[in-house]
Design an enzyme around this catalytic site. Structure first.
Site, PDB file in Angstrom:
ATOM      1  N   LYS A  35       0.845  -1.195   0.000  1.00  0.00           N
ATOM      2  CA  LYS A  35       0.000   0.000   0.000  1.00  0.00           C
ATOM      3  C   LYS A  35       0.883   1.249   0.000  1.00  0.00           C
ATOM      4  O   LYS A  35       1.995   1.190   0.518  1.00  0.00           O
ATOM      5  CB  LYS A  35      -0.905   0.005   1.243  1.00  0.00           C
ATOM      6  N   HIS A  79      -6.659 -13.158  -7.885  1.00  0.00           N
ATOM      7  CA  HIS A  79      -7.478 -12.174  -7.184  1.00  0.00           C
ATOM      8  C   HIS A  79      -8.878 -12.199  -7.763  1.00  0.00           C
ATOM      9  O   HIS A  79      -9.067 -12.410  -8.954  1.00  0.00           O
ATOM     10  CB  HIS A  79      -6.872 -10.771  -7.308  1.00  0.00           C
TER      11      HIS A  79
END
EC number: 4.1.1.39
Length: 473
Positions: free
Chosen positions: A175, A294
């Site tokens: 992140k 994902h």
């Protein structure tokens, strides 16, 4: 056309519209071992009988159309049609029914999830006779399972490649997910892996944007993981997202990852599509790459309770199409997931044989006939206080992925990774000693934090964090 031909074509043919249930509702039908079985949650429009609605689903997802056509006489409808063979009301819901439909195997191309879904969850979902329609589960027959390669490697091969046994694997999503330069991104990867994580991860929407082109990211991440491997003596990986705008570009990125010598790449299988995913899975098996999957976009399909498709169906489809990991929800974090239902599809991902169990949402017994298993990935709003519950719920064959729960540590990325590794090792040791993680989990974490200042700092930061919202739907 000659008069004789016209006469022949018209024999026994009567134009017009017939009730679907006359042809496609067959409650006396005995299902075959080779049938694909589907459980649909059907909400008919007012005035439409459930038998007609179930038959309409069977018809529109197989051989039927809105009117009788003369070419029906040129084939064997009894051989190829879908059949609604059972209907039951949904307890506690008004005007909702579970319609069970059997499809002959000859309707589907071998080894193609794309073709299977085009039929079963295609145009029928826009059918006007239905207010809503949801595919709850599929039974994939052994004869069809055997036409798929499945996951590139599977759970045991992955553990052997990584030389890691007896515990869940630890990961972290880097992140902020967008905006970092490739060099700063690689630095975060290195710090997390050096701190004790097994994997770091590209976020699902990190592809090749102006701020960080894919080739630069691959190079810096490879450098980071090899440096971390050299310093820790452990095999490390970073999920390099190979998802791209074309299949050709996706494979080009996978080839470059293989040339760098990294162990694992990644794909967004719903936005990328099943055809692309299956192609990538075949490449990964042939070239020794693990494949992380994902599920971005899944909630568009599976979140509504009466329309769309349950994630257990998407999980089964992924196991057929191919992937070594797939995100599965956490039960305890920021994203939706009921415990028993989640564990039901986690078993469908990992186990070789899963019995029917309606309490866990499993409508059919599923035999995978040794198709490799998929590691479920718990990710989304989890931190060190969740570690005992995650270890107890998911067991060893899982990946526990802490993004903010690693990078949000007040001392930095590496201490965040240390905190998670210490918490995991403490939970695994306590479990192996026979302690009850569900009851003693917080105490186990507190004990470990006494000798790990990194864990103590993490415990203090996230002690009051909860993701509890009343359900509105």
């Amino acid at each position: 056309m000659s008069p004789q031909t016209e006469t022949k074509a018209s024999v026994g043919f009567k134009a017009g519209v017939k009730d679907y249930k006359l042809t496609y509702y067959t409650p006396q039908y005995q299902t075959k071992d080779t049938d694909i079985l589907a459980a649909f949650r059907v909400t008919p429009q007012p005035g439409v009988p459930p038998e007609e609605a179930g038959a309409a689903v069977a018809a529109e997802s197989s051989t039927g159309t809105w009117t009788t056509v003369w070419t029906d006489g040129l084939t064997s409808l009894d051989r190829y049609k879908g059949r609604c063979y059972h209907i039951e009301p949904v307890a506690g819901e008004e005007n909702q029914f579970i319609a069970y439909v059997a499809y002959p195997l000859d309707l589907f191309e071998e080894g193609s999830v794309t073709n299977m879904f085009t039929s079963i969850v295609g145009n029928v979902f826009g059918f006007k006779a239905l207010r809503a329609l949801r595919l709850e589960d599929l039974r994939i027959p052994i004869s069809y399972v055997k036409t798929f390669q499945g996951p590139p490697h599977g759970i045991q091969v992955e553990r052997d490649k990584l030389n890691k046994y007896g515990r869940p694997l630890l990961g972290c999503t880097i992140k902020p997910k967008l905006g970092l330069s490739a060099k700063n991104y690689g630095r975060a990867v290195y710090e997390c892996l050096r701190g004790g994580l097994d994997f770091t991860k590209d976020d699902e929407n990190v592809n090749s944007q102006p701020f960080m082109r894919w080739r630069d990211r691959f190079l810096f991440c490879a450098e980071a993981l090899f440096k971390a491997q050299a310093e820790t003596g452990e095999i490390k990986g970073h999920y390099l997202n190979a998802t791209a705008g074309t299949c050709e570009e996706m494979i080009k990125r996978a080839v470059f990852a293989r040339e760098l010598g990294v162990p694992i790449i990644m794909h967004d299988y719903l936005t990328g599509g099943f055809t692309a995913n299956t192609s990538l899975a075949h490449y990964c098996r042939d070239n020794g790459l693990l494949l992380h999957i994902h599920r971005a976009m899944h909630a568009v399909i599976d979140r509504q309770k009466n329309h769309g498709m349950h994630f257990r169906v998407l999980a089964k489809a992924l196991r057929l199409s191919g992937g070594d990991h797939v995100h599965s929800g956490t039960v305890v974090g920021k994203l939706e997931g009921e415990r028993e239902i989640t564990l039901g599809f986690v078993d469908l991902l990992r186990d070789d044989f899963v019995e029917k169990d309606r309490s866990r949402g499993i409508y059919f017994t599923q035999d995978w006939v040794s198709l490799p298993g998929v590691l479920p990935v718990a990710s989304g709003g989890i931190h060190v206080w969740h570690m005992p519950a995650l270890t107890e719920i998911f067991g060893d064959d899982s990946v526990l992925q802490f993004g903010g729960g690693t990078l949000g540590h007040p001392w930095g990325n590496a201490p965040g990774a240390v905190a998670n590794r210490v918490a995991l090792e403490a939970c695994v040791q306590a479990r192996n000693e026979g302690r009850d993680l569900a009851r003693e989990g917080n105490e186990i974490i507190r004990e470990a934090s006494k000798w790990s200042p990194e864990l103590a700092a993490a415990c203090e930061v996230w002690k009051a964090i909860k993701f509890e919202f009343p359900a509105m739907d």
